[in-house]
Design an enzyme around this catalytic site. Sequence first.
Site, PDB file in Angstrom:
ATOM      1  N   ALA A  55       0.851  -1.199   0.000  1.00  0.00           N
ATOM      2  CA  ALA A  55       0.000   0.000   0.000  1.00  0.00           C
ATOM      3  C   ALA A  55       0.885   1.247   0.000  1.00  0.00           C
ATOM      4  CB  ALA A  55      -0.910   0.013   1.229  1.00  0.00           C
ATOM      5  N   TYR A  91       6.910  11.721  -1.876  1.00  0.00           N
ATOM      6  CA  TYR A  91       6.878  10.284  -2.169  1.00  0.00           C
ATOM      7  C   TYR A  91       8.296   9.700  -2.191  1.00  0.00           C
ATOM      8  CZ  TYR A  91       6.171   6.019  -4.942  1.00  0.00           C
ATOM      9  OH  TYR A  91       6.178   4.724  -5.401  1.00  0.00           O
ATOM     10  N   SER A 116       9.777   9.459   1.168  1.00  0.00           N
ATOM     11  CA  SER A 116       9.178   8.372   1.970  1.00  0.00           C
ATOM     12  C   SER A 116       9.761   7.023   1.551  1.00  0.00           C
ATOM     13  CB  SER A 116       7.648   8.366   1.836  1.00  0.00           C
ATOM     14  OG  SER A 116       7.233   7.800   0.600  1.00  0.00           O
ATOM     15  N   LYS A 117      10.003   6.844   0.265  1.00  0.00           N
ATOM     16  CA  LYS A 117      10.549   5.556  -0.186  1.00  0.00           C
ATOM     17  C   LYS A 117      12.029   5.429   0.206  1.00  0.00           C
ATOM     18  CE  LYS A 117       6.851   3.713  -2.193  1.00  0.00           C
ATOM     19  NZ  LYS A 117       6.217   2.466  -1.721  1.00  0.00           N
TER      20      LYS A 117
END
Length: 299
Positions: A125, A191, A194-195
Amino acid sequence: MFNQAFKFAAKPAIALIIVVSVQFIYNWTYQIDAKEYYQGKGVIITGASKGIGRELAIQAAQLGAKLVIAARTESKLQETALLCQKYTPHVYAVVADVSKEKDCKQIIDIAAHKLERIDIMILNAAFSYPPSWFTQIDQPGDAFLRVFSVNVLQSVFMVQYGLPYLNKSHGSIIAVSSSASQLGMPQVIPYGTSKHGLNGFFKGLRQEFYLTNTPVSITIIPLPYVHTETALKNWKPIGESHGISADVCAQKMLDAIPYRQSWTYIDWSTYIVGHIYSLFPDSIDFIIRKYLPIMSNIF
Ligand SMILES: NC(=O)c1ccc[n+]([C@@H]2O[C@H](COP(=O)([O-])OP(=O)(O)OC[C@H]3O[C@@H](n4cnc5c(N)ncnc54)[C@H](OP(=O)(O)O)[C@@H]3O)[C@@H](O)[C@H]2O)c1
Ligand SMILES: *[C@@H]1O[C@H](CO)[C@@H](O)[C@H](O)[C@H]1NC(C)=O
């Protein structure tokens, strides 16, 4: 000049050739039968209401796994469950928001109860905003919090509650990451950050597993561009001209999981970036800037 450059590059180049050849020979000689491997295994897949997660669920069901699938949108999640039920009666859908600790605990509780074992936890997710320059994000703090709570905290909670079961089953954790975790990607900074964070969490955790004799493997999979509805909407100008389809992506992921590798690359672009970014960071960043100008046409 040339001589010097050659001397500088020779050792890393030789090391790279050796690493690649050893890996190639290893992969070629050591094969695990997926159908045998997944038979009866307890698998959790988060973000299974659409996209790659849905494909993973259907294909894992085909391979004989018992599934707990999770996402927020109940109707979509039920659609996935129905598609899986063609292949196995053991599919349990849990409506959950993985940015919330109690929802993650619930996923694990249901999996432990219904599947009786947890062998593989695929943390798929994720949340991303449509591309935007950092300076044009309205409330960057809020954007980061939202993205981090789904993309990173999910893993913290799922490991917190799932680890006792995975430890018992000598199981596997699969961190679904992105090429944006490996390089400087413009316009998707919350994003991408966060990865990077996701990779950092699991790189450290893997070391702790070794040091505490915890027999749980952690596989980080930095995915390339995959043609899911979300990706196609965010990257309209790219469309399907690059990248791979979600079902091929899921198939390659499921094929790779049994090998319990630390890193799995499912196409050449992420493989190359994964191996040479730290050797040539400026060149890779240059290539990204040069070949993704299409991104700046989006807004
Ligand atoms: N597609 C690509 O090009 C690409 C490239 C690199 C990496 N990836 C990674 O691959 C994974 C799947 O990507 P995708 O393109 O298949 O994404 P997607 O189609 O947008 O699906 C995302 C899934 O995550 C679920 N989800 C989002 N927020 C959630 C939350 N708070 N709680 C529970 N579930 C949540 C969504 O379901 P609900 O909305 O129903 O909750 C959906 O099932 C992600 O980790 C993504 O970062 C994708
Ligand atoms: C996993 O189990 C082993 C053996 O029971 C134990 O030594 C280890 O501390 C456990 N690891 C974690 C993280 O719970």
